[in-house]
Design a protein around this motif. Structure first.
Motif, PDB file in Angstrom:
ATOM      1  N   UNK A 159     -29.889  78.668  14.965  1.00 39.12           N
ATOM      2  CA  UNK A 159     -28.875  79.445  14.284  1.00 39.12           C
ATOM      3  C   UNK A 159     -27.721  79.921  15.179  1.00 39.12           C
ATOM      4  N   UNK A 160     -27.927  80.104  16.360  1.00 42.16           N
ATOM      5  CA  UNK A 160     -26.976  80.556  17.151  1.00 42.16           C
ATOM      6  C   UNK A 160     -26.020  79.528  17.769  1.00 42.16           C
ATOM      7  N   UNK A 161     -26.163  78.363  17.562  1.00 46.07           N
ATOM      8  CA  UNK A 161     -25.502  77.129  18.243  1.00 46.07           C
ATOM      9  C   UNK A 161     -24.350  76.977  17.389  1.00 46.07           C
ATOM     10  N   UNK A 162     -23.374  76.871  18.024  1.00 43.73           N
ATOM     11  CA  UNK A 162     -21.947  76.779  17.573  1.00 43.73           C
ATOM     12  C   UNK A 162     -21.138  75.655  18.281  1.00 43.73           C
ATOM     13  N   UNK A 163     -20.095  75.145  17.934  1.00 45.91           N
ATOM     14  CA  UNK A 163     -19.508  74.163  18.624  1.00 45.91           C
ATOM     15  C   UNK A 163     -17.742  74.200  18.413  1.00 45.91           C
ATOM     16  N   UNK A 164     -17.244  74.271  19.415  1.00 44.81           N
ATOM     17  CA  UNK A 164     -15.473  74.522  19.028  1.00 44.81           C
ATOM     18  C   UNK A 164     -14.943  73.456  18.384  1.00 44.81           C
ATOM     19  N   UNK A 165     -14.368  73.563  17.078  1.00 45.57           N
ATOM     20  CA  UNK A 165     -13.998  72.324  16.340  1.00 45.57           C
ATOM     21  C   UNK A 165     -12.448  72.660  16.303  1.00 45.57           C
ATOM     22  N   UNK A 166     -11.831  71.667  15.449  1.00 44.15           N
ATOM     23  CA  UNK A 166     -10.189  71.741  15.249  1.00 44.15           C
ATOM     24  C   UNK A 166      -9.612  72.985  14.925  1.00 44.15           C
ATOM     25  N   UNK A 167     -10.347  73.614  14.042  1.00 48.14           N
ATOM     26  CA  UNK A 167      -9.838  74.964  13.565  1.00 48.14           C
ATOM     27  C   UNK A 167     -10.747  76.102  13.991  1.00 48.14           C
ATOM     28  N   UNK A 168     -11.575  76.277  14.908  1.00 46.32           N
ATOM     29  CA  UNK A 168     -12.062  76.976  15.832  1.00 46.32           C
ATOM     30  C   UNK A 168     -13.713  76.962  15.796  1.00 46.32           C
ATOM     31  N   UNK A 169     -14.331  78.001  15.761  1.00 42.64           N
ATOM     32  CA  UNK A 169     -15.834  78.060  16.026  1.00 42.64           C
ATOM     33  C   UNK A 169     -16.377  77.265  14.823  1.00 42.64           C
ATOM     34  N   UNK A 170     -17.411  76.572  14.805  1.00 43.00           N
ATOM     35  CA  UNK A 170     -18.310  76.088  13.708  1.00 43.00           C
ATOM     36  C   UNK A 170     -19.730  76.102  14.117  1.00 43.00           C
ATOM     37  N   UNK A 171     -20.626  76.080  13.035  1.00 44.63           N
ATOM     38  CA  UNK A 171     -21.942  76.250  13.304  1.00 44.63           C
ATOM     39  C   UNK A 171     -22.446  74.900  13.298  1.00 44.63           C
ATOM     40  N   UNK A 172     -23.506  74.675  14.092  1.00 42.86           N
ATOM     41  CA  UNK A 172     -24.218  73.227  14.077  1.00 42.86           C
ATOM     42  C   UNK A 172     -25.406  73.196  13.162  1.00 42.86           C
ATOM     43  N   UNK A 173     -25.712  74.561  12.810  1.00 42.94           N
ATOM     44  CA  UNK A 173     -26.588  74.441  11.597  1.00 42.94           C
ATOM     45  C   UNK A 173     -26.192  73.629  10.465  1.00 42.94           C
ATOM     46  N   UNK A 174     -26.942  72.853   9.853  1.00 42.95           N
ATOM     47  CA  UNK A 174     -26.286  72.003   8.643  1.00 42.95           C
ATOM     48  C   UNK A 174     -26.301  72.739   7.392  1.00 42.95           C
ATOM     49  N   UNK A 175     -27.240  73.550   7.028  1.00 44.24           N
ATOM     50  CA  UNK A 175     -27.320  74.198   5.582  1.00 44.24           C
ATOM     51  C   UNK A 175     -26.539  75.206   5.628  1.00 44.24           C
ATOM     52  N   UNK A 176     -25.374  75.740   4.934  1.00 44.35           N
ATOM     53  CA  UNK A 176     -24.724  76.794   5.045  1.00 44.35           C
ATOM     54  C   UNK A 176     -24.775  77.714   3.598  1.00 44.35           C
ATOM     55  N   UNK A 177     -24.730  78.980   3.942  1.00 36.79           N
ATOM     56  CA  UNK A 177     -24.602  79.795   2.610  1.00 36.79           C
ATOM     57  C   UNK A 177     -22.999  79.933   2.327  1.00 36.79           C
TER      58      UNK A 177
END
Length: 500
Positions: A342-360
């Protein structure tokens, strides 16, 4: 003041935030205190009705074999212990004062007392007893209790060895209380319960459900793959098999050992149509909630995240990321548990994005245990919408998805081996020697500890399948037709009839 024992999960505290809060100011060094006490995020602890923490119980939950159980098992066992602690508290006793008579009275209350409106089954009692046996065996060894209130007895184990089991195990516990849905019944449940359709297959304008494509995609994934709730619920985006232009009907992926109950890596398979549902969710709803969270600065405000830099080695299973302290860290993917993921993120085009698949809705990781509530709400909607329109409105749970997958695979494999491949007895024997029989294949897919477990659960509805397939005079039926016939023979296999 609380009147009950309560279970708590250690979360990541933020000292800076605590120092700004008038009530929490004295706890500004909580991070340091927890580290000194060797308490880690994700650990369990109890508070008694006076809001006191017993350090002996904390030692049990953080420094015994309990700490290495699967998260869902720890959650269940901790809740089971709390029930007994509350029972003792009403008798002016602490957990460490329990006696054999207390446990006998507790069983009577939980299972048979007419004053208890929520009596439990023998199977549920056996689980609660297992939780208490584990705790008090440890407490007895540590001399925290005078005598173990859980009386044990010796029985013959499955491999001929003598093993100790609680003497109060239920004699009426069913070895399995499994229910299955056929694919046809599952689709009805999903479309009405999760997608908000009416009984005649049209969109219900009064449906106010949110995340219906996310919920349906997750449910399709479990039904197609046989994964456990937490296994499917803790997937990262790059663990979802990539859709390719091919004629393949199934795609395969890998589950990391830290997320599985057996702590073993294994392969899972997903049908192409169900994989498309997941891909559609990623492109639409998931992308939208990430954009909203980025616009609100949700991810930038989080100071306990890990930002992935790259993945290395031949299988790309080594993760290189920057931790919350700005340190460069290298960890194998297989070692990351549900909380770490749940702590894993990646830097995307619009900023930080979670790598966790299912989001609230707020863009944060959707907790695996929350899927239970989603399924309950969907089953309740099916009951209301389909009552009077089908003979038995379907209900469904995440674990039923796993069982339904297994039954479908058993029927397909047995049918293929006996009829579709046209193998001679000698060829069938050679096939089993090379690949194993259908039971062994499904055992591996489900990650069961033994083939005996698989047979015990699934033997009843398929026990006469091979005999019946030999006696059928009509054209060779397909898997779905065979599942429909099994549903008519077994009250535990639920199929959907034509709408009335």
């Amino acid at each position: 003041m609380s009147k009950f024992w309560q279970v708590h999960w250690v979360t990541r505290r933020h000292a800076a935030e605590a120092s700004d809060h008038p009530v929490l100011r004295e706890w500004a060094d909580l991070d340091v205190r927890e580290e000194a006490a060797r308490i880690d995020p994700g650990d369990v602890f109890f508070t008694d009705p006076n809001h006191q923490v017993d350090p002996r119980l904390t030692l049990y939950t953080t420094r015994s074999a309990f700490a290495h159980l699967a998260r869902e098992t720890r959650r269940n066992y901790a809740g089971d212990c709390c029930l007994f602690f509350n029972f003792l508290w009403q008798r002016d006793k602490n957990w460490c004062d329990a006696e054999v008579e207390d446990l006998l009275d507790f069983e009577d209350w939980r299972r048979w007392s007419p004053r208890n409106p929520r009596r439990i089954s023998g199977s549920k009692w056996d689980r609660e007893l297992s939780a208490l046996a584990r705790l008090y065996k440890w407490a007895t060894a540590k001399t925290y209790v005078a005598a173990n209130p859980v009386v044990m007895r010796e029985v013959l184990g499955r491999h001929g060895e003598m093993v100790s089991v609680p003497a109060q195990r239920a004699k009426d516990a069913r070895s399995s209380n499994v229910k299955w849905l056929t694919p046809r019944a599952y689709r009805l449940w999903r479309d009405v319960g999760l997608r908000g359709y009416t009984a005649n297959g049209r969109r219900d304008p009064s449906f106010r459900g949110r995340n219906d494509d996310r919920n349906a995609a997750y449910s399709d994934l479990l039904f197609s793959s046989g994964m456990r709730l937490s296994e499917g619920g803790s997937l990262l985006t790059f663990e979802v098999p990539a859709l390719e232009e091919s004629l393949k009907r199934f795609f395969d992926g890998r589950l990391a050992k830290a997320t599985t109950k057996s702590r073993r890596e294994r392969t899972f398979y997903v049908a192409v149509e169900d994989l498309r549902s997941v891909a559609a969710y990623e492109r639409t709803t998931r992308r939208a909630v990430i954009r909203r969270a980025q616009a609100k600065g949700v991810y930038e405000a989080m100071d306990d995240i890990w930002v992935l830099e790259k993945r290395s080695d031949r299988q790309r299973s080594i993760l290189h990321f920057w931790d919350e302290n700005g340190q460069s860290v290298q960890r194998p993917l297989s070692s990351l548990d549900v909380e770490d993921r749940q702590r894993l993120f990646v830097e995307g085009d619009g900023g930080l994005e979670p790598l966790w698949l299912w989001l609230s809705q707020d863009g944060r990781p959707f907790q695996p245990h929350s899927w239970e509530a989603v399924y309950r709400a969907a089953s309740e909607r099916c009951r209301k919408v389909l009552e009077g329109k089908v003979a038995q409105p379907p209900y469904f749970t995440p674990h039923m998805a796993r069982h339904s997958f297994a039954l479908k695979m058993l029927v397909a494999l047995m049918h293929a081996l006996d009829k579709r491949f046209g193998l001679t007895p000698e060829e069938r024997r050679d096939f089993r020697l090379l690949y194993g029989d259908a039971w062994r294949m499904v055992k591996d897919l489900l990650d069961h500890a033994s083939e005996e477990t698989t047979r015990r659960i699934y033997l009843a509805p398929v026990s006469d399948l091979q005999i019946r397939s030999l006696l059928l005079d009509e054209a060779d039926p397909g898997t779905n037709e065979l599942l429909g016939r099994i549903a008519k023979m077994s009250e535990r296999v639920l199929d959907s009839e034509a709408l009335v």
